[in-house]
Write a protein that holds these residues in place. Structure first.
Motif, PDB file in Angstrom:
ATOM      1  N   TRP A  42      -8.403   8.366  -8.763  1.00 50.08           N
ATOM      2  CA  TRP A  42      -7.450   7.899  -7.752  1.00 50.08           C
ATOM      3  C   TRP A  42      -7.382   8.868  -6.581  1.00 50.08           C
TER       4      TRP A  42
ATOM      5  N   ALA B  50      -6.221   1.736   5.972  1.00 49.87           N
ATOM      6  CA  ALA B  50      -4.943   1.497   6.642  1.00 49.87           C
ATOM      7  C   ALA B  50      -5.009   1.927   8.106  1.00 49.87           C
TER       8      ALA B  50
ATOM      9  N   TRP C 270       0.829  -1.206   0.000  1.00 47.68           N
ATOM     10  CA  TRP C 270       0.000   0.000   0.000  1.00 47.68           C
ATOM     11  C   TRP C 270       0.867   1.261   0.000  1.00 47.68           C
TER      12      TRP C 270
ATOM     13  N   VAL D 111      -9.917   6.281  -4.666  1.00 45.77           N
ATOM     14  CA  VAL D 111      -9.077   5.138  -4.305  1.00 45.77           C
ATOM     15  C   VAL D 111      -8.157   5.466  -3.132  1.00 45.77           C
ATOM     16  N   ILE D 112      -7.406   6.548  -3.238  1.00 43.40           N
ATOM     17  CA  ILE D 112      -6.442   6.899  -2.182  1.00 43.40           C
ATOM     18  C   ILE D 112      -7.133   7.200  -0.855  1.00 43.40           C
TER      19      ILE D 112
ATOM     20  N   GLY E  58      -8.122   3.956   0.728  1.00 42.24           N
ATOM     21  CA  GLY E  58      -6.939   3.245   1.220  1.00 42.24           C
ATOM     22  C   GLY E  58      -6.406   3.828   2.517  1.00 42.24           C
ATOM     23  N   GLN E  59      -6.410   5.150   2.638  1.00 42.30           N
ATOM     24  CA  GLN E  59      -5.896   5.786   3.854  1.00 42.30           C
ATOM     25  C   GLN E  59      -6.757   5.434   5.066  1.00 42.30           C
TER      26      GLN E  59
ATOM     27  N   TYR F  60       1.240   4.144  -2.780  1.00 41.20           N
ATOM     28  CA  TYR F  60       1.034   5.555  -2.443  1.00 41.20           C
ATOM     29  C   TYR F  60       2.233   6.404  -2.852  1.00 41.20           C
TER      30      TYR F  60
END
Length: 373
Positions: free
Chosen positions: A344, A356, A93, A348-349, A352-353, A97
Motif C-alpha cells: 500500500w 488525484a 479516495w 497503491v498510495i 492514487g496521489q 487515505y
C-alpha cells in the motif's frame, strides 16, 4: 461564516505540517532504493515539475468565487452530475487515505517504541482525535498547524545539525552522468508527498479570503520543503549509505537513535516519535475534513461548518460522523501484515496521489475549454 475564516498562510502551514508525516515515513528510503547515493538530489530535481503543477493549480484556484474551495470549483468546471461524480471519487479516495494514515502511524509506534503491542490501539486513539477535529471548524486545525509548524521544523533542523559530524562524504559523492536517471526515478516519492500538501488543503479554501494568484507563496512553500527533504536525505545517506538506507523501515528515526548529543549517546527517538504524533494527527484530520467536504457536495449538502453542535445530524453533518467511523474501520482492517502495508505504501498510495493530482488538472482544462471558470 465570517467568524470561521482563516488565512491562506495558516492553510499552507497545515499542508506543510501534514506532509511531514509521510515525508519522514517514506523519505529517503524510497528514493535511496532508486537513486542510490544521489538520492539527496532527487528533491531539487523534482522541484521544477512541482512548480509547474503549483502554477496550474493556482490558476485553477484563482477562478474561485468568494466562499468557494476546490470542490465547488470542480462542480462549476464539470457541471452538476459529472462534478458530483468526481467529488464522490475524491471523497472516497481521501477517506481511504485517512484510514491509511492511521494504519501507517500506528505501525511507526509499534516498530519504533512498542514492538510487542498491536497497532489497533494507536489506530483507535489517533482516529478518535482526528474524527473529533473533523466535526469542528477547519479554522481550529489551521491555526493549530500554524503554531506547531515552527516547533516541528525546529526539531528537524536541530537533529540535522547534530548529524553533521557523523556524515561520511564518501556516501554522497562522487556523482557521475550515470546517476542522472536514477536520481530522476528517486524524485517520484518526493512528488507523491508534496502533491498531497498542495491539493488536499485546496478543498478547504472556501474558509479563506479570495485573493488572486498565490503562486509565489506556493513556490516558496515547495522550495523550502524540497530543500528540507534534500538535507534530510543527505544526513541519512551520509550516515548510513544508500544501500542500508534503502532497507531501513524508518530511516529518519534510525538516524535519531544513533545521534550523539553533547559527547554522550542520548536516546531521543522516543521523544521524537511521540512528537511526530502531531503531523499524523494533522494529516488524518486534513484528509477527513477534505473527504467530508467532497462527500457533502456530492450528496447535495452544504459543505461549510456553521458552528453546529457535535450531536447535530442535519444538513449532512451525519457524514462527518460516518467518515470518522469509516476511517477508523479502514485503519483497523487495511494491511494486516507488514508486506501488505509495504504494498500500500509503495504502490497503491503513490499511484492514487498522482492520479488525484492529474485528475484535478483535467478538471481545470475541461472547465477552461467549456468556459465555465
Amino acid at each position: 461564516m465570517t467568524s470561521e475564516r482563516f488565512s491562506r498562510r495558516q492553510l499552507m502551514s497545515l499542508g506543510a505540517a501534514a506532509v511531514l508525516s509521510p515525508a519522514l515515513r517514506l523519505y529517503p528510503a524510497a528514493s535511496a532504493e532508486a537513486a542510490g547515493r544521489g538520492c539527496w538530489l532527487s528533491a531539487p530535481v523534482c522541484l521544477p515539475v512541482l512548480l509547474l503543477f503549483a502554477w496550474l493549480f493556482c490558476r485553477f484556484t484563482a477562478c474561485r468565487r468568494e466562499g468557494e474551495g476546490l470542490g465547488e470549483l470542480s462542480l462549476r468546471a464539470l457541471g452538476e452530475k459529472p462534478g458530483k461524480a468526481a467529488l464522490l471519487l475524491f471523497g472516497l479516495w481521501l477517506l481511504l487515505y485517512a484510514g491509511f494514515v492511521l494504519r501507517a502511524a500506528a505501525e511507526r509506534f509499534t516498530v519504533a517504541l512498542f514492538p510487542q503491542s498491536e497497532p489497533a490501539f494507536f489506530v483507535l486513539t489517533l482516529g478518535l482525535a482526528a474524527g473529533f477535529t473533523a466535526l469542528c471548524s477547519p479554522r481550529s486545525l489551521a491555526r493549530m498547524a500554524r503554531m506547531l509548524l515552527p516547533l516541528l521544523l525546529g526539531v528537524i533542523l536541530l537533529l540535522l545539525l547534530f548529524s553533521l559530524r557523523q556524515i561520511d562524504a564518501d556516501n554522497l559523492l562522487p556523482l557521475t552522468a550515470e546517476d542522472a536517471l536514477p536520481v530522476l526515478c528517486g524524485a517520484l516519492p518526493v512528488g507523491e508527498v508534496l502533491l498531497l500538501g498542495l491539493y488536499a488543503p485546496g478543498f478547504l479554501l472556501g474558509g479563506t479570503e479570495k485573493r488572486e494568484g498565490g503562486f509565489g507563496l506556493s513556490a516558496l512553500w515547495l522550495t523550502g520543503l524540497c530543500l528540507l527533504l534534500s538535507a534530510l536525505a543527505a544526513a541519512v545517506i551520509g550516515c548510513f549509505g544508500a544501500e542500508i538506507t534503502a532497507k531501513l523501515t524508518l530511516p529518519f528515526f534510525t538516524l535519531v537513535r544513533n545521534l550523539v548529543f553533547f559527547r554522550t549517546l542520548e536516546r531521543m527517538e522516543a521523544l521524537v516519535v511521540a512528537l511526530w504524533l502531531f503531523p499524523d494527527y494533522l494529516l488524518a484530520s486534513l484528509a477527513l475534513l477534505a473527504s467530508q467536504h467532497c462527500l457533502r457536495l456530492a450528496l447535495g449538502h452544504a459543505p461549510a461548518f456553521h458552528g453546529e453542535g457535535l450531536l447535530v445530524m442535519q444538513n449532512g453533518r451525519w457524514l462527518s460522523w460516518l467518515c470518522g467511523a469509516l476511517a477508523i474501520a479502514i485503519g483497523l482492517l487495511l494491511a494486516p501484515t507488514d508486506s501488505a502495508l509495504t504494498l500500500w505504501s509503495e504502490r497503491v498510495i503513490p499511484l492514487g496521489q498522482y492520479a488525484a493530482a492529474a485528475f484535478l488538472l483535467i478538471i481545470y482544462m475541461v472547465g477552461t475549454v467549456r468556459k465555465r471558470l
